[in-house]
Design a protein around this motif. Sequence first.
Motif, mmCIF file in Angstrom:
data_model
loop_
_atom_site.group_PDB
_atom_site.id
_atom_site.type_symbol
_atom_site.label_atom_id
_atom_site.label_comp_id
_atom_site.label_asym_id
_atom_site.label_seq_id
_atom_site.Cartn_x
_atom_site.Cartn_y
_atom_site.Cartn_z
ATOM 1 N N VAL A 67 -7.294 -10.267 -2.694
ATOM 2 C CA VAL A 67 -7.012 -9.294 -1.625
ATOM 3 C C VAL A 67 -6.238 -9.994 -0.501
ATOM 4 N N ARG A 68 -6.672 -11.212 -0.160
ATOM 5 C CA ARG A 68 -5.989 -11.967 0.903
ATOM 6 C C ARG A 68 -4.524 -12.193 0.531
ATOM 7 N N GLU A 69 -4.289 -12.592 -0.713
ATOM 8 C CA GLU A 69 -2.902 -12.831 -1.157
ATOM 9 C C GLU A 69 -2.068 -11.555 -1.099
ATOM 10 N N ARG A 70 -2.651 -10.432 -1.535
ATOM 11 C CA ARG A 70 -1.911 -9.164 -1.512
ATOM 12 C C ARG A 70 -1.645 -8.748 -0.066
ATOM 13 N N HIS A 71 -2.610 -9.012 0.821
ATOM 14 C CA HIS A 71 -2.373 -8.684 2.233
ATOM 15 C C HIS A 71 -1.228 -9.540 2.782
ATOM 16 N N ASP A 72 -1.232 -10.815 2.440
ATOM 17 C CA ASP A 72 -0.143 -11.696 2.894
ATOM 18 C C ASP A 72 1.204 -11.180 2.400
ATOM 19 N N ALA A 73 1.189 -10.497 1.262
ATOM 20 C CA ALA A 73 2.433 -9.954 0.696
ATOM 21 C C ALA A 73 2.713 -8.539 1.213
ATOM 22 N N GLY A 74 1.895 -8.034 2.160
ATOM 23 C CA GLY A 74 2.245 -6.771 2.805
ATOM 24 C C GLY A 74 1.252 -5.636 2.684
ATOM 25 N N MET A 75 0.240 -5.764 1.836
ATOM 26 C CA MET A 75 -0.734 -4.669 1.684
ATOM 27 C C MET A 75 -1.591 -4.528 2.958
ATOM 28 N N ALA A 76 -1.754 -3.286 3.412
ATOM 29 C CA ALA A 76 -2.625 -3.039 4.573
ATOM 30 C C ALA A 76 -4.080 -3.051 4.114
ATOM 31 N N VAL A 77 -4.998 -3.461 5.002
ATOM 32 C CA VAL A 77 -6.419 -3.479 4.648
ATOM 33 C C VAL A 77 -7.231 -2.858 5.794
ATOM 34 N N PHE A 78 -8.179 -1.993 5.419
ATOM 35 C CA PHE A 78 -9.082 -1.332 6.381
ATOM 36 C C PHE A 78 -10.508 -1.713 5.997
ATOM 37 N N GLY A 79 -11.170 -2.487 6.842
ATOM 38 C CA GLY A 79 -12.553 -2.887 6.585
ATOM 39 C C GLY A 79 -13.495 -2.094 7.472
ATOM 40 N N THR A 80 -14.490 -1.441 6.855
ATOM 41 C CA THR A 80 -15.467 -0.677 7.642
ATOM 42 C C THR A 80 -16.849 -1.285 7.451
ATOM 43 N N CYS A 81 -17.529 -1.533 8.552
ATOM 44 C CA CYS A 81 -18.893 -2.056 8.564
ATOM 45 C C CYS A 81 -18.988 -3.357 7.741
ATOM 46 N N ALA A 82 -19.651 -3.377 6.598
ATOM 47 C CA ALA A 82 -19.676 -4.613 5.800
ATOM 48 C C ALA A 82 -18.248 -5.069 5.480
ATOM 49 N N GLY A 83 -17.340 -4.116 5.280
ATOM 50 C CA GLY A 83 -15.926 -4.449 5.013
ATOM 51 C C GLY A 83 -15.288 -5.182 6.185
#
Length: 209
Positions: A67-83
């Motif tokens: 997930v970290r690698e995909r985010h570095d390549a541009g994917m947005a990430v939304f973390g809620t509570c535990a996320g």
Amino acid sequence: MTAPQIGVLALQGAVAEHVRALAASGAEVRTVHRPAELEGLDGLVVPGGESTTMARLAAPVRLMEAVRERHDAGMAVFGTCAGLILLAESVADAEALEGFERIRGLDVRVRRNGYGSQLDSFTEDLAVAGLPGEEHPLSAVFIRAPLIEELGEGVEVLAASEVAGTQGTDGERSPVAVRQGRLLGASFHPELTEDTRLHQLFVEMAGGA
Ligand SMILES: NC(=O)CC[C@H](N)C(=O)O
């Protein structure tokens, strides 16, 4: 315009509710269990649940790193509570997470269960900056929520709570929804109400807004 492709990390936790809210917000949605399923996603929601359980389940397939690698390549990430805990750069009381990878990247320090135990769960009407119909509050459900104790410079606070954390924030409003570039974090559970405006904001963000 094609619909943004959004994944929901489906190791554990409130998965189905996020799928429903994202689909209602105009996204094409799929669940993600393995790194290969991140391919082609514009955004990923990391749901609430139990951060320690998710980190443990992710470890054998190195899903947090992927997930970290995909985010570095541009994917947005939304973390809620535990996320949000999995997305935070730093966790104050990280013993239970020690030895397990997290996604990281969001420049905040969180404290797990920083508003107290299950019995201290609460609902609060929040003003959230940047939402459509901003003048209407968002009803936010907090369940053993992480407290955002510290913010880095590049982190924008979209909403703050009147409720003080159990440690250190007495009398101050604690940030509960934050944005940093293509990362969005919320201490609460936006998927547990019918109000999908925060999901809409994320779908727009992931689609390039
Ligand atoms: N509702 C939630 O996601 C609770 C989070 C939980 N306290 C944790 O540490 O992961």
